[in-house]
Design a protein around this motif. Structure first.
Motif, PDB file in Angstrom:
ATOM      1  N   GLU A 380       0.406  -1.465  -0.149  1.00 25.03           N
ATOM      2  CA  GLU A 380      -0.292   0.011   0.037  1.00 25.03           C
ATOM      3  C   GLU A 380       0.873   1.079  -0.225  1.00 25.03           C
ATOM      4  N   ILE A 381       0.345   2.337  -0.731  1.00 22.38           N
ATOM      5  CA  ILE A 381       0.706   3.596  -1.142  1.00 22.38           C
ATOM      6  C   ILE A 381       0.869   4.434   0.414  1.00 22.38           C
ATOM      7  N   VAL A 382       2.022   4.496   0.842  1.00 21.99           N
ATOM      8  CA  VAL A 382       1.749   5.964   2.415  1.00 21.99           C
ATOM      9  C   VAL A 382       2.004   6.844   2.062  1.00 21.99           C
ATOM     10  N   TYR A 383       1.887   7.536   3.215  1.00 20.80           N
ATOM     11  CA  TYR A 383       2.663   9.262   2.600  1.00 20.80           C
ATOM     12  C   TYR A 383       2.373   9.727   4.347  1.00 20.80           C
ATOM     13  N   ARG A 384       3.731  11.049   4.130  1.00 23.00           N
ATOM     14  CA  ARG A 384       4.113  11.730   4.914  1.00 23.00           C
ATOM     15  C   ARG A 384       5.054  12.814   4.805  1.00 23.00           C
ATOM     16  N   GLY A 385       4.087  13.728   5.278  1.00 16.02           N
ATOM     17  CA  GLY A 385       4.477  15.273   5.057  1.00 16.02           C
ATOM     18  C   GLY A 385       3.557  16.257   6.049  1.00 16.02           C
ATOM     19  N   ARG A 427      -6.369  -0.498  -6.384  1.00 14.83           N
ATOM     20  CA  ARG A 427      -6.561  -0.104  -5.330  1.00 14.83           C
ATOM     21  C   ARG A 427      -7.360  -0.533  -4.196  1.00 14.83           C
ATOM     22  N   TYR A 428      -6.831  -0.256  -2.120  1.00 14.52           N
ATOM     23  CA  TYR A 428      -7.195  -1.912  -1.416  1.00 14.52           C
ATOM     24  C   TYR A 428      -9.391  -1.239  -1.883  1.00 14.52           C
ATOM     25  N   LYS A 429      -9.479   0.177  -1.435  1.00 14.38           N
ATOM     26  CA  LYS A 429     -10.682   0.884  -1.577  1.00 14.38           C
ATOM     27  C   LYS A 429     -11.171   0.417  -3.185  1.00 14.38           C
ATOM     28  N   ASP A 430     -12.314   0.014  -2.863  1.00 17.22           N
ATOM     29  CA  ASP A 430     -13.319  -0.294  -4.315  1.00 17.22           C
ATOM     30  C   ASP A 430     -13.272   1.017  -5.026  1.00 17.22           C
ATOM     31  N   VAL A 431     -12.680   1.963  -4.687  1.00 14.64           N
ATOM     32  CA  VAL A 431     -13.299   3.837  -5.507  1.00 14.64           C
ATOM     33  C   VAL A 431     -12.643   3.328  -7.399  1.00 14.64           C
ATOM     34  N   ILE A 432     -13.466   3.917  -8.150  1.00 12.70           N
ATOM     35  CA  ILE A 432     -13.738   4.246  -9.287  1.00 12.70           C
ATOM     36  C   ILE A 432     -13.483   5.366  -9.639  1.00 12.70           C
ATOM     37  N   LYS A 433     -12.217   5.662 -10.281  1.00  7.80           N
ATOM     38  CA  LYS A 433     -11.711   7.067 -11.068  1.00  7.80           C
ATOM     39  C   LYS A 433     -12.301   6.993 -12.234  1.00  7.80           C
ATOM     40  N   SER A 434     -13.383   7.920 -12.177  1.00 11.21           N
ATOM     41  CA  SER A 434     -13.746   8.043 -14.086  1.00 11.21           C
ATOM     42  C   SER A 434     -13.947   9.844 -13.970  1.00 11.21           C
ATOM     43  N   GLY A 435     -14.144  10.199 -15.493  1.00  9.55           N
ATOM     44  CA  GLY A 435     -13.366  11.840 -15.719  1.00  9.55           C
ATOM     45  C   GLY A 435     -12.828  12.295 -14.315  1.00  9.55           C
ATOM     46  N   GLY A 436     -12.318  12.079 -13.290  1.00 11.17           N
ATOM     47  CA  GLY A 436     -12.197  12.972 -12.532  1.00 11.17           C
ATOM     48  C   GLY A 436     -12.944  13.032 -11.133  1.00 11.17           C
ATOM     49  N   GLU A 437     -14.082  12.384 -10.997  1.00  9.08           N
ATOM     50  CA  GLU A 437     -14.049  12.132 -10.326  1.00  9.08           C
ATOM     51  C   GLU A 437     -14.087  11.042  -9.786  1.00  9.08           C
ATOM     52  N   ASN A 438     -14.245  10.312  -8.549  1.00  9.17           N
ATOM     53  CA  ASN A 438     -14.449   9.551  -7.513  1.00  9.17           C
ATOM     54  C   ASN A 438     -15.749   8.639  -7.124  1.00  9.17           C
ATOM     55  N   VAL A 439     -16.199   7.322  -7.958  1.00  8.21           N
ATOM     56  CA  VAL A 439     -17.350   6.514  -6.950  1.00  8.21           C
ATOM     57  C   VAL A 439     -16.807   5.940  -6.086  1.00  8.21           C
ATOM     58  N   ALA A 440     -17.857   5.953  -5.537  1.00  5.69           N
ATOM     59  CA  ALA A 440     -16.933   4.353  -4.976  1.00  5.69           C
ATOM     60  C   ALA A 440     -18.419   3.299  -4.676  1.00  5.69           C
ATOM     61  N   SER A 441     -17.666   2.184  -5.506  1.00  3.15           N
ATOM     62  CA  SER A 441     -18.678   0.726  -6.215  1.00  3.15           C
ATOM     63  C   SER A 441     -20.121   0.930  -5.722  1.00  3.15           C
ATOM     64  N   ILE A 442     -19.601   0.319  -4.005  1.00  2.00           N
ATOM     65  CA  ILE A 442     -20.731   0.312  -3.081  1.00  2.00           C
ATOM     66  C   ILE A 442     -22.107   1.243  -3.004  1.00  2.00           C
ATOM     67  N   GLU A 443     -21.574   2.493  -3.716  1.00  2.44           N
ATOM     68  CA  GLU A 443     -23.342   3.608  -3.809  1.00  2.44           C
ATOM     69  C   GLU A 443     -23.695   2.958  -4.656  1.00  2.44           C
ATOM     70  N   VAL A 444     -22.990   2.597  -5.833  1.00  8.40           N
ATOM     71  CA  VAL A 444     -24.239   1.869  -7.032  1.00  8.40           C
ATOM     72  C   VAL A 444     -24.387   0.934  -6.963  1.00  8.40           C
ATOM     73  N   GLU A 445     -23.103  -0.518  -6.139  1.00  8.39           N
ATOM     74  CA  GLU A 445     -24.356  -1.807  -6.211  1.00  8.39           C
ATOM     75  C   GLU A 445     -25.496  -1.259  -5.214  1.00  8.39           C
ATOM     76  N   ARG A 446     -25.892  -0.697  -4.088  1.00  9.92           N
ATOM     77  CA  ARG A 446     -26.309  -0.470  -3.520  1.00  9.92           C
ATOM     78  C   ARG A 446     -27.623   0.396  -4.453  1.00  9.92           C
ATOM     79  N   CYS A 447     -27.813   1.035  -4.851  1.00 16.03           N
ATOM     80  CA  CYS A 447     -28.363   1.437  -5.415  1.00 16.03           C
ATOM     81  C   CYS A 447     -29.473   0.857  -6.673  1.00 16.03           C
ATOM     82  N   LEU A 448     -28.455  -0.457  -7.811  1.00 20.01           N
ATOM     83  CA  LEU A 448     -29.208  -1.179  -8.431  1.00 20.01           C
ATOM     84  C   LEU A 448     -29.571  -2.442  -7.538  1.00 20.01           C
TER      85      LEU A 448
END
Length: 535
Positions: A380-385, A427-448
């Motif tokens: 996993e990528i981790v940061y300090r700064g 990604r560890y997190k199921d976040v989709i980067k689409s067109g510069g926006e972050n989309v949570a896969s779980i939100e779309v799944e709940r909708c469907l």
């Protein structure tokens, strides 16, 4: 003290005096540039121009006006606007007044905006009249703390609370209040792995350091200009472009969205040197016959965000901007980007990487036990700064997870090579980067799953030339039920923001699963990897 003075002759300065002398305050950035370059143009918005002196004076006046409403230290002012002068005036006025500015992501639905207003307990909302429909819809569920909504940009009927009147109500002259270095200056909401957006609290130190770091990355000087085409409610444009240029006294040319003809005109008119676009925006230019053979020699840095581009696309962009470095910059809201940017010498040899760490950022790779891994190993990528966030608003469990082992955890998987270049894997997190926006896969799944015909669903991001990643839903229908792709997409469009709606729905009989029944999304991603190859 003089040679004959005694300790009793020395009077300690007040807390405010010391704060004004030594503090790190984002609001002071405009003041410093106005001191040195008062007549230089800071902001261009269509036919409107603001010099640094005018910009600074309006920041002071609006800051006074906001405090005159009774707002207290670290109260939150929400801001719903496109890239307009008023947006940056409000942001810096909040910073100088010790308030928190909350730019609203205009890609969210009204109900999501209402959630953000409630979660933040925003006291004031400043909004562009062109956005009145969505803002008024969000106000129906606004928190009781929201006492004022001020409108700018004209419109009919005239608003009861007018931004220009608010500005005029503030006294002129310097605004000097105590602002601490680690006070929060901005609150940006980003979609995470839960259904609701997450509020990211970022300090004056973090934003200032990010501005200085990016000024070094872009090699900014006062005679340079930047095209601000991506929305300022995203940290990529606000903190990675606007802040460094204002820090050195450069010029920002604002646009309300990307239009190839208008952007080309502005680049020529203002001799633009730096811009950041999404890959699909470059694609619009390159596919338009009107721009075949067209070059823009003033450009020194043509950056792109979201995802690497294929060599043939990069070669075409280099042809259009012959004097520019064409490089990818990456980061996330939680760490005030950019955290890594491709070095010019890597723009060809390592174009598939995220680049290397920026000057004030440490980037490392960590395993699940908190052990830092050597070069070449994946984790996993981790940061300090100093540009890390203060934390998520009202989400203590998320904060604990993000800051463990003394590093900020990105949720991204990668390895770092011998040159320090970061090779993103997954990604560890199921976040989709689409067109510069972050989309949570779980939100779309709940909708469907709310659709009566859907028994189970897995949402993933599939590679797409235009969007970087396209939201794709793999669906198992309930026994005896029928639904086609068009019906399921229409269902999503009724309940989700536009950028979250799947670009494709694939109906399958079953999902690949582990022995314990967990859906194996990595196998679904592999199967659908080429879904849009012919698109």
């Amino acid at each position: 003290m003089s040679a004959t003075a005694t300790p009793s002759d020395f009077h300690a300065p007040s807390a405010l005096d010391m704060n004004l002398i030594e503090r790190v305050c984002v609001g002071d950035i405009v003041q410093r540039s106005a001191d040195v370059y008062p007549d230089r143009i800071a902001l261009v918005d269509g036919e409107r121009r603001l010099s640094y002196a005018e910009f600074n004076a309006r920041v002071d006046q609006l800051g006074h006006a906001l405090l005159g409403l009774g707002l207290q230290h670290q109260d939150i002012v929400a801001l719903a606007a496109r890239n307009r002068l008023e947006m940056l005036i409000t942001y810096f006025a909040c910073a100088r007044a010790g308030l928190i500015c909350m730019p609203i992501n205009l890609g969210l639905r009204a109900s999501e905006i209402a959630f953000c207003l409630r979660d933040a307990r925003a006291r004031v909302l400043i909004a562009e009249h062109a956005l009145r429909d969505v803002v008024e819809a969000a106000r129906q569920e606004a928190p009781p703390e929201l006492a004022h909504v001020f409108w700018f940009g004209g419109g009919s009927p005239a608003p009861a609370e007018d931004f220009d009147a608010l500005l005029a109500s503030g006294q002129t002259g310097p605004l000097e209040v105590l602002v601490r270095d680690r006070d929060v200056v901005q609150l940006l909401y980003t979609s995470g792995t839960t259904a609701n957006p997450k509020g990211v609290l970022t300090s004056h130190v973090a934003v200032t350091i990010a501005g200085l770091s990016n000024a070094i990355v872009h090699q900014c000087t006062p005679d340079m200009s930047a095209l601000v085409g991506l929305p300022l409610f995203h940290c990529a444009m606000l903190n990675s472009v606007a802040m460094p240029f204002l820090t050195v006294g450069g010029k920002l040319v604002l646009t309300q969205g990307f239009d190839p003809a208008d952007s080309a005109r502005l680049i020529d008119e203002h001799q633009i040197n730096v811009m950041v676009l999404l890959p699909m925006m470059y694609g619009v230019w390159l596919s338009d016959p009107a721009y075949q053979g067209r070059t823009f020699p003033s450009m020194k840095r043509a950056m792109y965000a979201m995802a690497p581009m294929p060599p043939e696309r990069l070669e075409a962009i280099h042809g259009m901007f012959p004097n520019a470095d064409v490089v990818l910059g990456s980061g996330q809201t939680e760490f005030t980007p950019a955290t890594c940017v491709q070095r010019p010498e890597h723009q060809w040899s390592k174009a598939a990487t995220w680049g290397t760490a920026t000057v004030m950022t440490r980037v490392a790779i960590m395993d699940e036990d908190g052990r830092l891994l050597p070069r070449g190993e994946t984790g996993e990528i981790v940061y300090r700064g100093p540009q890390g966030m203060q934390g998520y608003l009202n989400l203590p469990a998320e904060n604990h997870k993000s800051f463990r082992h003394g590093w900020f955890h990105s949720g991204d998987v990668a390895h770092i090579d011998e040159d320090g270049a970061i090779w993103f894997k997954d990604r560890y997190k199921d976040v989709i980067k689409s067109g510069g926006e972050n989309v949570a896969s779980i939100e779309v799944e709940r909708c469907l799953l709310q659709h009566p015909a859907v028994a189970d669903v897995a949402v993933i991001g599939a590679p797409h030339e235009r969007w970087g990643e396209a939201v794709v839903a793999s669906v198992v229908l309930a026994p005896g039920q029928q639904a086609d792709e068009a019906a399921l997409i229409a269902h999503c469009r009724e309940h989700l923001g536009g950028f979250k709606v799947p670009k494709a729905v694939v109906i399958v009989s079953e999902f690949p699963r582990t022995g314990t029944g967990k859906i194996q999304k990595h196998l679904i991603r592999a199967e659908l990897k080429g879904l849009f190859d012919a698109a």
